[in-house]
Design an enzyme around this catalytic site. Structure first.
Site, short mmCIF file in Angstrom:
data_model
loop_
_atom_site.label_atom_id
_atom_site.label_comp_id
_atom_site.label_asym_id
_atom_site.label_seq_id
_atom_site.Cartn_x
_atom_site.Cartn_y
_atom_site.Cartn_z
N GLY A 133 -31.97 -28.97 -20.55
CA GLY A 133 -32.56 -30.12 -20.90
C GLY A 133 -33.06 -30.30 -22.13
CB CYS A 134 -35.49 -32.37 -23.90
SG CYS A 134 -35.07 -34.13 -22.97
CG ASN A 135 -36.02 -26.56 -23.60
OD1 ASN A 135 -36.09 -27.40 -22.64
ND2 ASN A 135 -35.26 -25.62 -23.38
CB ALA A 136 -30.90 -27.05 -24.04
CG MET A 161 -41.94 -30.06 -26.66
SD MET A 161 -41.44 -31.08 -28.12
CE MET A 161 -42.10 -32.55 -27.64
#
Length: 383
Positions: free
Chosen positions: A166-169, A370
């Site tokens: 996801g977006c934190n990756a 995040m």
């Protein structure tokens, strides 16, 4: 964060192959610091305002229209489905969405990677470690193998695919890149985040899917990293990656998730309405841990690169960390101009900060992303 304008070519023949090792969160003091050599970004050809998207999909529900029009997003780059006989966008099967993920991921990823290498003064053959990050589909083999073939990267290049985080990756991937670079001084490692978010859309008229459809855009971003000096002696004065830190919020593990939708016959992303407040409430703890273990006072952080997760997320993080609107200007600008680009969003903001020309040598910066888990990832950078 000085911009590297020239660097010697680091050819595959001048290096030996090393396997991809696990990256520690903290770069040891005796190891040469990984430094950022260059950055590149790419988006699809077509962009749309929020108003245009509402018209394209003939959305009349006032509640859904309000979600689109109050998102602080002006324009997003997307790859929309083709029009049917009556000019209405046709629904896509899961197979068509996966085909879009592959085609757009390779196209955007290849262009972002090429721009990054040009910025770093390097050639594709110089890459010795390639980490590809994506959450908008599943491929085997992954983007790393496909791009090595497409771009003529040495087939002995070590590689890693980070899928579905996801977006934190993006920062998870950068942790691996920095650890590998520190273990292999003088060799080039590259992070690539390529996210065709329009390949993860479901148009079923529900508020659940409409929140996602109102927020995400397509884009790719790449970052070149090397520890120590290059073959021509360059390296001094470039931004250093000092440390990384992760913070998982177990109580909110289901707040952001990718589920199979039986009715739609495809995967569907879910965002809990409480996500902005959960992330904001834990932002202080996550950043505090990173700074405390490095003995850096909050007042010494001159620049903040925060993931463009959405207006409420950005505002919640800003309030809880005591940041100013100026501190998150690039975060808000990227949201305005591109929407949420998932894992690569923070690199779009970093590129804008670097090109702004306000960073002074020795400045400290915090990168923060995040995403699902729920997770907050942070990195400490010295410019």
């Amino acid at each position: 964060m000085a911009r590297l304008t020239a660097a010697g070519r680091h050819t595959a023949e001048s290096t030996s192959h090393h396997p991809a090792g696990a990256a520690a969160h903290t770069i040891g003091p005796a190891a040469p610091r990984p430094r950022i050599l260059g950055v590149g970004t790419a988006v699809p050809d077509n962009s749309y305002t929020q108003e245009e998207l509402l018209e394209e999909f003939r959305i009349t529900d006032p509640k859904i229209r309000s979600v689109f029009l109050n998102s602080a997003i002006e324009r997003r780059y997307l790859t929309l489905p083709p029009e049917g006989p009556e000019g209405v966008r046709r629904p896509e099967t899961q197979g068509q969405l996966l085909a879009k993920h592959r085609a757009q991921g390779l196209d955007m990823g290849g262009r972002a990677l090429s721009e990054c290498l040009k910025d770093a003064g390097a050639e594709p053959a110089a890459i010795r470690y390639l980490v590809c990050v994506s959450s908008t589909g599943f491929l085997t083999p992954g983007f790393s193998a496909l791009l090595i073939r497409e771009l003529g990267i040495d087939p002995d290049c070590a590689r890693l695919d980070v899928v579905g985080m996801g977006c934190n990756a993006g920062l998870n991937g950068l942790t691996a890149v920095a650890g590998w670079a520190a273990a292999h001084p003088g060799e080039l490692a590259v992070l690539l985040c390529t996210e065709a978010c329009s390949a993860a859309y479901v148009f079923d008229g529900t508020m659940r899917t409409s929140v996602v459809n109102s927020l995400f855009g397509d884009g790719a971003a790449a970052l070149a990293v090397r520890a120590g000096e290059g073959p021509d002696g360059t390296g001094a004065g470039l931004p250093e990656l000092l440390d990384f830190s992760s913070h998982l919020i177990p109580d909110a593990i289901d707040a952001m998730r990718f589920d199979w939708d039986d009715d739609a016959g495809r995967f569907s992303f879910f965002l809990d309405r409480e996500v902005p407040y959960v992330i904001g409430a834990h932002a202080e703890e996550a950043v505090g841990r990173l700074l405390n273990k490095n003995g850096i006072a909050r007042s010494r952080i001159a620049h903040w690169i925060v993931h463009s997760g959405g207006k409420k997320v950005i505002d919640s993080v800003r309030v809880n960390l005591g940041l100013t609107a100026h501190d998150v200007r690039h975060t808000n600008e990227v949201l305005r101009d591109f929407g949420n680009l998932s894992s690569g969003s923070f690199l779009f903001s970093y590129q804008r900060l670097r090109n702004e020309g306000v960073v002074r040598p020795g400045d400290h910066a915090v990168f923060m992303t995040m995403g699902p888990g729920s997770t907050i990832e942070t990195a400490l950078v010295r410019c």
